[in-house]
Design an enzyme around this catalytic site. Structure first.
Site, PDB file in Angstrom:
ATOM      1  N   ASP A 105       0.794  -1.221   0.000  1.00  0.00           N
ATOM      2  CA  ASP A 105       0.000   0.000   0.000  1.00  0.00           C
ATOM      3  C   ASP A 105       0.836   1.285   0.000  1.00  0.00           C
ATOM      4  N   CYS A 162     -21.405  -2.701 -18.498  1.00  0.00           N
ATOM      5  CA  CYS A 162     -21.869  -2.469 -17.119  1.00  0.00           C
ATOM      6  C   CYS A 162     -21.331  -1.135 -16.589  1.00  0.00           C
ATOM      7  N   CYS A 165     -21.160   0.289 -10.789  1.00  0.00           N
ATOM      8  CA  CYS A 165     -20.394   0.975  -9.740  1.00  0.00           C
ATOM      9  C   CYS A 165     -20.496   2.491  -9.898  1.00  0.00           C
ATOM     10  N   CYS A 215     -19.396   0.886  -4.212  1.00  0.00           N
ATOM     11  CA  CYS A 215     -19.100   0.559  -5.621  1.00  0.00           C
ATOM     12  C   CYS A 215     -18.722  -0.913  -5.784  1.00  0.00           C
ATOM     13  N   CYS A 219     -21.031  -4.606  -7.600  1.00  0.00           N
ATOM     14  CA  CYS A 219     -20.341  -5.200  -8.760  1.00  0.00           C
ATOM     15  C   CYS A 219     -20.778  -6.663  -8.941  1.00  0.00           C
TER      16      CYS A 219
HETATM   17  C1  B12 Z   1      -4.599   6.678  -2.918  1.00  0.00           C
HETATM   18  C2  B12 Z   1      -5.429   5.450  -2.682  1.00  0.00           C
HETATM   19  C3  B12 Z   1      -6.784   5.621  -2.404  1.00  0.00           C
HETATM   20  C4  B12 Z   1      -7.479   6.971  -2.575  1.00  0.00           C
HETATM   21  C5  B12 Z   1      -7.699   7.208  -4.087  1.00  0.00           C
HETATM   22  C6  B12 Z   1      -8.374   6.019  -4.791  1.00  0.00           C
HETATM   23  C7  B12 Z   1      -8.017   5.838  -6.245  1.00  0.00           C
HETATM   24  N1  B12 Z   1      -8.926   5.178  -6.941  1.00  0.00           N
HETATM   25  O1  B12 Z   1      -6.949   6.212  -6.709  1.00  0.00           O
HETATM   26  C8  B12 Z   1      -8.755   6.751  -1.720  1.00  0.00           C
HETATM   27  C9  B12 Z   1      -8.505   7.233  -0.286  1.00  0.00           C
HETATM   28  C10 B12 Z   1     -10.018   7.439  -2.239  1.00  0.00           C
HETATM   29  C11 B12 Z   1      -8.864   5.228  -1.721  1.00  0.00           C
HETATM   30  C12 B12 Z   1     -10.032   4.539  -1.492  1.00  0.00           C
HETATM   31  C13 B12 Z   1     -10.138   3.163  -1.505  1.00  0.00           C
HETATM   32  N2  B12 Z   1      -9.135   2.275  -1.557  1.00  0.00           N
HETATM   33 CO1  B12 Z   1      -7.295   2.787  -1.919  1.00  0.00          CO
HETATM   34  N3  B12 Z   1      -5.495   3.084  -2.398  1.00  0.00           N
HETATM   35  C14 B12 Z   1      -4.844   4.155  -2.730  1.00  0.00           C
HETATM   36  C15 B12 Z   1      -3.389   3.809  -3.097  1.00  0.00           C
HETATM   37  C16 B12 Z   1      -2.511   4.116  -1.889  1.00  0.00           C
HETATM   38  C17 B12 Z   1      -2.862   4.502  -4.339  1.00  0.00           C
HETATM   39  C18 B12 Z   1      -3.821   4.468  -5.539  1.00  0.00           C
HETATM   40  C19 B12 Z   1      -3.316   5.335  -6.658  1.00  0.00           C
HETATM   41  O2  B12 Z   1      -2.181   5.221  -7.080  1.00  0.00           O
HETATM   42  N4  B12 Z   1      -4.159   6.253  -7.138  1.00  0.00           N
HETATM   43  C20 B12 Z   1      -3.742   7.190  -8.159  1.00  0.00           C
HETATM   44  C21 B12 Z   1      -4.449   6.970  -9.486  1.00  0.00           C
HETATM   45  C22 B12 Z   1      -3.722   7.802 -10.536  1.00  0.00           C
HETATM   46  O3  B12 Z   1      -4.355   5.629  -9.800  1.00  0.00           O
HETATM   47  P1  B12 Z   1      -5.422   4.851 -10.657  1.00  0.00           P
HETATM   48  O4  B12 Z   1      -6.832   5.204 -10.389  1.00  0.00           O
HETATM   49  O5  B12 Z   1      -5.012   3.442 -10.521  1.00  0.00           O
HETATM   50  O6  B12 Z   1      -5.049   5.455 -12.075  1.00  0.00           O
HETATM   51  C23 B12 Z   1      -4.958   4.610 -13.140  1.00  0.00           C
HETATM   52  C24 B12 Z   1      -6.269   4.490 -13.830  1.00  0.00           C
HETATM   53  O7  B12 Z   1      -6.911   5.754 -13.847  1.00  0.00           O
HETATM   54  C25 B12 Z   1      -5.766   4.041 -15.155  1.00  0.00           C
HETATM   55  N5  B12 Z   1      -6.616   4.438 -16.223  1.00  0.00           N
HETATM   56  C26 B12 Z   1      -7.079   5.646 -16.595  1.00  0.00           C
HETATM   57  N6  B12 Z   1      -7.793   5.522 -17.666  1.00  0.00           N
HETATM   58  C27 B12 Z   1      -7.763   4.219 -18.014  1.00  0.00           C
HETATM   59  C28 B12 Z   1      -8.329   3.543 -19.067  1.00  0.00           C
HETATM   60  C29 B12 Z   1      -8.117   2.164 -19.182  1.00  0.00           C
HETATM   61  C30 B12 Z   1      -8.691   1.459 -20.317  1.00  0.00           C
HETATM   62  C31 B12 Z   1      -7.331   1.472 -18.207  1.00  0.00           C
HETATM   63  C32 B12 Z   1      -7.114  -0.007 -18.275  1.00  0.00           C
HETATM   64  C33 B12 Z   1      -6.775   2.163 -17.151  1.00  0.00           C
HETATM   65  C34 B12 Z   1      -7.010   3.537 -17.084  1.00  0.00           C
HETATM   66  O8  B12 Z   1      -4.465   4.598 -15.355  1.00  0.00           O
HETATM   67  C35 B12 Z   1      -4.024   5.192 -14.168  1.00  0.00           C
HETATM   68  C36 B12 Z   1      -2.575   4.863 -13.939  1.00  0.00           C
HETATM   69  O9  B12 Z   1      -2.339   3.475 -13.875  1.00  0.00           O
HETATM   70  C37 B12 Z   1      -3.519   2.259  -3.364  1.00  0.00           C
HETATM   71  C38 B12 Z   1      -2.268   1.434  -3.022  1.00  0.00           C
HETATM   72  C39 B12 Z   1      -1.187   1.640  -4.069  1.00  0.00           C
HETATM   73  N7  B12 Z   1       0.019   1.922  -3.630  1.00  0.00           N
HETATM   74  O10 B12 Z   1      -1.445   1.512  -5.266  1.00  0.00           O
HETATM   75  C40 B12 Z   1      -4.732   1.854  -2.486  1.00  0.00           C
HETATM   76  C41 B12 Z   1      -5.683   0.778  -3.024  1.00  0.00           C
HETATM   77  C42 B12 Z   1      -5.990   1.085  -4.458  1.00  0.00           C
HETATM   78  N8  B12 Z   1      -6.893   0.981  -2.244  1.00  0.00           N
HETATM   79  C43 B12 Z   1      -7.544  -0.108  -1.986  1.00  0.00           C
HETATM   80  C44 B12 Z   1      -8.821  -0.160  -1.372  1.00  0.00           C
HETATM   81  C45 B12 Z   1      -9.286  -1.502  -0.844  1.00  0.00           C
HETATM   82  C46 B12 Z   1      -9.605   1.000  -1.269  1.00  0.00           C
HETATM   83  C47 B12 Z   1     -11.078   1.094  -0.840  1.00  0.00           C
HETATM   84  C48 B12 Z   1     -11.954  -0.039  -1.375  1.00  0.00           C
HETATM   85  C49 B12 Z   1     -11.150   1.140   0.708  1.00  0.00           C
HETATM   86  C50 B12 Z   1     -12.554   1.297   1.289  1.00  0.00           C
HETATM   87  N9  B12 Z   1     -13.365   0.253   1.309  1.00  0.00           N
HETATM   88  O11 B12 Z   1     -12.923   2.366   1.743  1.00  0.00           O
HETATM   89  C51 B12 Z   1     -11.477   2.473  -1.442  1.00  0.00           C
HETATM   90  C52 B12 Z   1     -12.047   2.325  -2.865  1.00  0.00           C
HETATM   91  C53 B12 Z   1     -12.340   3.627  -3.559  1.00  0.00           C
HETATM   92  C54 B12 Z   1     -12.196   3.520  -5.078  1.00  0.00           C
HETATM   93  N10 B12 Z   1     -13.287   3.274  -5.804  1.00  0.00           N
HETATM   94  O12 B12 Z   1     -11.077   3.648  -5.580  1.00  0.00           O
HETATM   95  C55 B12 Z   1      -6.811  -1.345  -2.489  1.00  0.00           C
HETATM   96  C56 B12 Z   1      -7.503  -1.893  -3.743  1.00  0.00           C
HETATM   97  C57 B12 Z   1      -7.460  -3.409  -3.890  1.00  0.00           C
HETATM   98  C58 B12 Z   1      -8.087  -3.813  -5.203  1.00  0.00           C
HETATM   99  N11 B12 Z   1      -8.779  -4.946  -5.212  1.00  0.00           N
HETATM  100  O13 B12 Z   1      -7.974  -3.142  -6.195  1.00  0.00           O
HETATM  101  C59 B12 Z   1      -5.355  -0.741  -2.747  1.00  0.00           C
HETATM  102  C60 B12 Z   1      -4.594  -1.366  -3.899  1.00  0.00           C
HETATM  103  C61 B12 Z   1      -4.602  -0.911  -1.404  1.00  0.00           C
HETATM  104  C62 B12 Z   1      -4.058  -2.327  -1.199  1.00  0.00           C
HETATM  105  N12 B12 Z   1      -2.762  -2.434  -1.011  1.00  0.00           N
HETATM  106  O14 B12 Z   1      -4.759  -3.305  -1.208  1.00  0.00           O
HETATM  107  N13 B12 Z   1      -7.650   4.656  -2.012  1.00  0.00           N
HETATM  108  S1  SF4 Z   2     -16.191  -2.820 -11.930  1.00  0.00           S
HETATM  109 FE1  SF4 Z   2     -17.934  -4.207 -11.649  1.00  0.00          FE
HETATM  110  S2  SF4 Z   2     -19.684  -2.819 -11.287  1.00  0.00           S
HETATM  111 FE2  SF4 Z   2     -18.029  -1.565 -12.163  1.00  0.00          FE
HETATM  112  S3  SF4 Z   2     -18.432  -1.576 -14.355  1.00  0.00           S
HETATM  113 FE3  SF4 Z   2     -16.986  -3.240 -13.979  1.00  0.00          FE
HETATM  114  S4  SF4 Z   2     -18.295  -5.052 -13.701  1.00  0.00           S
HETATM  115 FE4  SF4 Z   2     -19.632  -3.257 -13.491  1.00  0.00          FE
HETATM  116  S1  SF4 Z   3     -15.759   4.000  -2.272  1.00  0.00           S
HETATM  117 FE1  SF4 Z   3     -17.867   4.853  -2.142  1.00  0.00          FE
HETATM  118  S2  SF4 Z   3     -17.641   7.063  -2.531  1.00  0.00           S
HETATM  119 FE2  SF4 Z   3     -15.712   6.074  -3.174  1.00  0.00          FE
HETATM  120  S3  SF4 Z   3     -15.980   5.665  -5.341  1.00  0.00           S
HETATM  121 FE3  SF4 Z   3     -16.697   3.817  -4.306  1.00  0.00          FE
HETATM  122  S4  SF4 Z   3     -18.911   4.153  -3.981  1.00  0.00           S
HETATM  123 FE4  SF4 Z   3     -18.015   6.136  -4.520  1.00  0.00          FE
END
Ligand code: B12
Ligand code: SF4
Ligand code: SF4
Length: 289
Positions: A105, A162, A165, A215, A219
């Site tokens: 992480d 789909c 989410c 979200c 799923c």
């Molecule tokens: C910062 C962070 C957060 C932030 C930002 C979330 C985010 N989505 O970035 C916050 C605090 C909101 C958060 C929340 C959560 N998190 Co978090 N978080 C992180 C962390 C530390 C970094 C993520 C990161 O780099 N974000 C920056 C952006 C730029 O990254 P990205 O979204 O992946 O960007 C890519 C995509 O946009 C992609 N992209 C863009 N366009 C397109 C198009 C296509 C076609 C494709 C393929 C890709 C693509 O390219 C980008 C670069 O690769 C990681 C751990 C880590 N070191 O990776 C855990 C991590 C992602 N989190 C995790 C979890 C569990 C959660 C939560 C579920 C916790 C909860 N239940 O409350 C929520 C889920 C929210 C959500 N829907 O994302 C897990 C996810 C496990 C998994 N199965 O994926 C991780 C991996 C931690 C872990 N070690 O397990 N998190």
């Molecule tokens: S991540 Fe799951 S809920 Fe979101 S679009 Fe893909 S299949 Fe549907």
């Molecule tokens: S964790 Fe909750 S607030 Fe964040 S993207 Fe998923 S549904 Fe939205």
């Protein structure tokens, strides 16, 4: 990642913006890096999903935070893995501390991106990694190493048309496919955000006192998710939809006891109480003692 940072989607998580070059290039984290190993640990349980379990007077703690902190569990296993690699595979001059760098992480690693490359799943539209057979309730960790390993093939994307989410997110934080604006995400607001929430943010928090699962709950691939079987991740008593009054009355000592080795400690008591107050306001419930 750069576009995400430039749009300030990381909010107050300044550590995300420190040295983005490192975060996108493992070669800058480990000199001579040739492989990234990605590992996953399931955390789901039989306990219900958010919408099934919520009732007035109760708040939601995200299911990933019901047991022992995953950082501790995964670090333990990574240490054991490092020992095995050194003993069984590495050449004599291999320096595991420098050439086998693991993190859970907190490392400067785009874990989901590498996980996708490594074939553990695909990045769903909520941006999390989804495995076609187990859904998305699992944690990730990575090892960056100088060892040259035979790569697995990447997974293909099964989201199709789909958008469940994106449609279900209570705050429209998923601003585009695979792009989450942390500043609107309840997980960020209840865990990472420090200080007072604005009136709008308090409303966004809804019933959530720590993290958010919405979200992932909707799923279709999480229909296949089953209990992790990991005893230390089983829900501890009183953490699935806890009573808001009980949480509001926690002292520092009681908080430390109840959330010992728990991810909830990250919010600190002051953060948790702030969230509890916001949820009580949102529910408009006056709870008799
Ligand atoms: C910062 C962070 C957060 C932030 C930002 C979330 C985010 N989505 O970035 C916050 C605090 C909101 C958060 C929340 C959560 N998190 Co978090 N978080 C992180 C962390 C530390 C970094 C993520 C990161 O780099 N974000 C920056 C952006 C730029 O990254 P990205 O979204 O992946 O960007 C890519 C995509 O946009 C992609 N992209 C863009 N366009 C397109 C198009 C296509 C076609 C494709 C393929 C890709 C693509 O390219 C980008 C670069 O690769 C990681 C751990 C880590 N070191 O990776 C855990 C991590 C992602 N989190 C995790 C979890 C569990 C959660 C939560 C579920 C916790 C909860 N239940 O409350 C929520 C889920 C929210 C959500 N829907 O994302 C897990 C996810 C496990 C998994 N199965 O994926 C991780 C991996 C931690 C872990 N070690 O397990 N998190
Ligand atoms: S991540 Fe799951 S809920 Fe979101 S679009 Fe893909 S299949 Fe549907
Ligand atoms: S964790 Fe909750 S607030 Fe964040 S993207 Fe998923 S549904 Fe939205």
């Amino acid at each position: 990642m750069r576009a995400w940072l430039q749009a300030d989607r990381h909010g107050e998580m300044a550590w995300m913006a420190t040295n983005p070059a490192r975060r996108s290039d493992p070669g800058l984290v480990v000199d001579g890096a040739r492989s990234v190993i990605v590992l996953a640990l399931d955390y789901d349980s039989e306990a219900p999903h958010t919408q099934e379990a919520m009732a007035p007077g109760h708040g939601w703690i995200s299911r990933y935070a019901w047991g022992t902190d995953y950082h501790l569990l995964m670090e333990r296993r990574l240490k054991a893995l490092a020992r095995r690699v050194v003993a069984e595979l590495a050449p004599p001059e291999f320096d595991a501390r420098r050439e086998f760098r693991w993190s859970v992480d907190y490392g400067p690693v785009l874990e989901r991106r590498w996980a996708e490359e490594a074939g553990l799943g695909w990045q769903g539209k909520h941006s999390l990694l989804v495995d076609p057979e187990r859904g998305s309730f699992f944690f990730l960790c990575t090892v960056i190493t100088t060892m040259l390993l035979r790569p697995d093939s990447p997974q293909t994307d099964h989201c199709g048309s789909c958008t469940a989410c994106m449609d279900a997110c209570p705050t429209q934080a998923i601003v585009a496919e695979r792009v989450v604006d942390a500043r609107r995400c309840i997980s960020y607001l209840t865990i990472e955000r420090r200080g007072a929430l604005t009136a709008e943010e308090r409303g966004w928090v809804g019933d959530h006192v720590f993290g958010c699962d919405v979200c992932q709950d909707v799923c279709p691939f999480n229909r296949f998710s089953g209990p992790s079987g990991e005893e230390e991740l089983a829900p501890r008593e009183g953490l699935v939809a806890p009573s808001l009054v009980e949480l509001a009355e926690l002292t520092e000592e009681a908080f430390a006891r109840r959330f010992r080795q728990s991810p909830v400690k990250r919010a600190k008591l002051v953060g948790l109480l702030r969230n509890v107050a916001a949820v009580r306001g949102n529910q408009g419930v006056v709870v008799e003692k």
